[in-house]
Design an enzyme around this catalytic site. Structure first.
Site, short mmCIF file in Angstrom:
data_model
loop_
_atom_site.label_atom_id
_atom_site.label_comp_id
_atom_site.label_asym_id
_atom_site.label_seq_id
_atom_site.Cartn_x
_atom_site.Cartn_y
_atom_site.Cartn_z
N GLY A 23 0.84 -1.19 0.00
CA GLY A 23 0.00 0.00 0.00
C GLY A 23 0.87 1.24 0.00
O GLY A 23 1.89 1.29 0.69
N TYR A 56 -4.25 9.40 -3.14
CA TYR A 56 -2.87 9.42 -2.64
C TYR A 56 -2.00 10.40 -3.42
O TYR A 56 -0.91 10.75 -2.96
CB TYR A 56 -2.24 8.03 -2.75
CG TYR A 56 -2.95 6.94 -1.99
CD1 TYR A 56 -3.94 7.22 -1.05
CD2 TYR A 56 -2.64 5.60 -2.21
CE1 TYR A 56 -4.60 6.21 -0.37
CE2 TYR A 56 -3.28 4.58 -1.53
CZ TYR A 56 -4.26 4.89 -0.62
OH TYR A 56 -4.90 3.87 0.05
N SER A 135 -14.30 -0.71 -2.54
CA SER A 135 -13.48 -0.40 -1.38
C SER A 135 -14.35 0.22 -0.29
O SER A 135 -15.16 1.10 -0.57
CB SER A 135 -12.36 0.57 -1.77
OG SER A 135 -11.56 0.90 -0.66
N TYR A 228 -6.60 -3.55 4.27
CA TYR A 228 -5.60 -2.49 4.37
C TYR A 228 -5.40 -2.17 5.84
O TYR A 228 -6.23 -2.50 6.68
CB TYR A 228 -5.99 -1.25 3.56
CG TYR A 228 -7.20 -0.47 4.01
CD1 TYR A 228 -7.15 0.35 5.12
CD2 TYR A 228 -8.39 -0.53 3.30
CE1 TYR A 228 -8.25 1.10 5.53
CE2 TYR A 228 -9.50 0.20 3.69
CZ TYR A 228 -9.42 1.02 4.81
OH TYR A 228 -10.52 1.74 5.20
N SER A 229 -4.28 -1.57 6.17
CA SER A 229 -3.90 -1.29 7.57
C SER A 229 -3.85 -2.57 8.39
O SER A 229 -4.20 -2.59 9.57
CB SER A 229 -4.87 -0.29 8.22
OG SER A 229 -4.81 0.96 7.59
N GLY A 232 -2.02 -2.31 11.55
CA GLY A 232 -2.36 -1.06 12.20
C GLY A 232 -2.12 0.03 11.19
O GLY A 232 -2.16 -0.19 9.99
#
Length: 294
Positions: A23, A56, A135, A228-229, A232
């Site tokens: 990512g 982004y 998403s 995603y993440s 964390g």
């Protein structure tokens, strides 16, 4: 079985997606030039799935990095699975991507998700995208797409925040270095698709938010849940809740990592026992790092 198949997941449209993606979301303080260098390093250590977004503001830098690695013979274009995400509204030059009111809260409007999906279907038919997905969709929003009249293609995936094996790392030399020896060992070079547009199931999912119900629903519809993440998230990012605990500092996670002589971030080069998995599953607290001011 080829390395491509072994370390990829088959999507409902027949294409294969590498299970480990990089990512590229980064804090505003991170210069765009560093993004380009990070992508080159990621490809060198055999990342073949790169994830971005129009939000982004780094797609151009990623494209240049991929072109460089193709030019020097490291990869072919078909080796790279690049995914990006589009907004359901158009942000014109000079406009805020997420417009806010005088109190700093995001301004909402009505969005026709089905019309947006139809536009993505046209992109697929025109050859502009190999696979399309969503998403941050919940079950109700997914059902809206799946049950729409005249559906041509259902989402191949939904990207969420998760601690599942198909995790997304934020840009960071340490994480790249931790996975370097693993990738050298496997030498995986997936023959991936050219481009995925997300509207693929891409949502927040990690040990503190395991999204188990959403995962089971997606499985029942043959939709891949992308996390995603998964480790964390970087507290420097504007949208991260600064009051949340740091996942990689969790004592339970660290105890399991110590038992296997790994770091908390290394989750791919060994197999956890069912007991370990049950213990990690018990860390679910319904904590979200993604925290837009509404």
């Amino acid at each position: 079985m080829s390395a491509t198949r072994l370390f990829s997941v088959k999507l409902n449209d027949g294409y294969f997606m590498p299970v480990l993606g990089l990512g590229t979301s980064a804090p505003h303080e991170v210069g765009k030039s560093k993004v380009e260098g990070a992508i080159e390093t990621a490809i060198d250590v055999v990342y073949r799935h790169i994830d971005s977004s129009c939000v982004y503001l780094n797609e151009e830098e990623i494209g240049r990095a991929i072109q460089k690695k193709i030019a020097d013979g490291t990869v072919k274009r078909d080796d790279i699975f690049f995914s990006s995400k589009v907004l359901c509204r158009v942000a014109y030059p000079g406009e805020e991507i997420f417009p806010k009111d005088s109190h700093g809260k995001i301004i909402f409007d009505t969005v026709d998700l089905c019309s947006t999906w139809e536009a993505l279907e046209k992109c697929k038919e025109a050859g502009l995208a190999k696979s399309i997905g969503v998403s941050n969709f919940n079950r109700r929003q997914l059902e809206m797409i799946l049950n729409k009249s005249g559906l041509k293609y259902k989402p191949v995936c939904n990207q969420v925040t998760s601690g599942t094996p198909s995790h997304y790392c934020t840009l960071g030399p340490q994480l790249l270095q931790e996975n370097r020896m693993y990738f050298k060992l496997l030498r995986i070079v997936p023959k991936a698709m050219s481009l995925v547009f997300f509207l693929v199931f891409h949502v927040e999912c990690h040990l503190y938010l395991n999204q188990s119900k959403l995962l089971e629903f997606c499985k029942s519809k043959d939709i891949v849940l992308i996390a995603y993440s998964a480790l964390g998230s970087d507290p420097k990012k504007d949208w991260v809740n600064k009051d949340n605990p740091v996942l990689l500092e969790d004592p339970v996670l660290n105890a399991i990592a110590d038992k296997h002589q790994r770091t908390p971030a290394q989750v791919f080069d060994f197999q956890l026992t069912p007991e370990d998995m049950k213990t990690l599953d018990g860390l679910n607290r319904n904590i979200r790092y993604f925290n837009f001011t509404l």
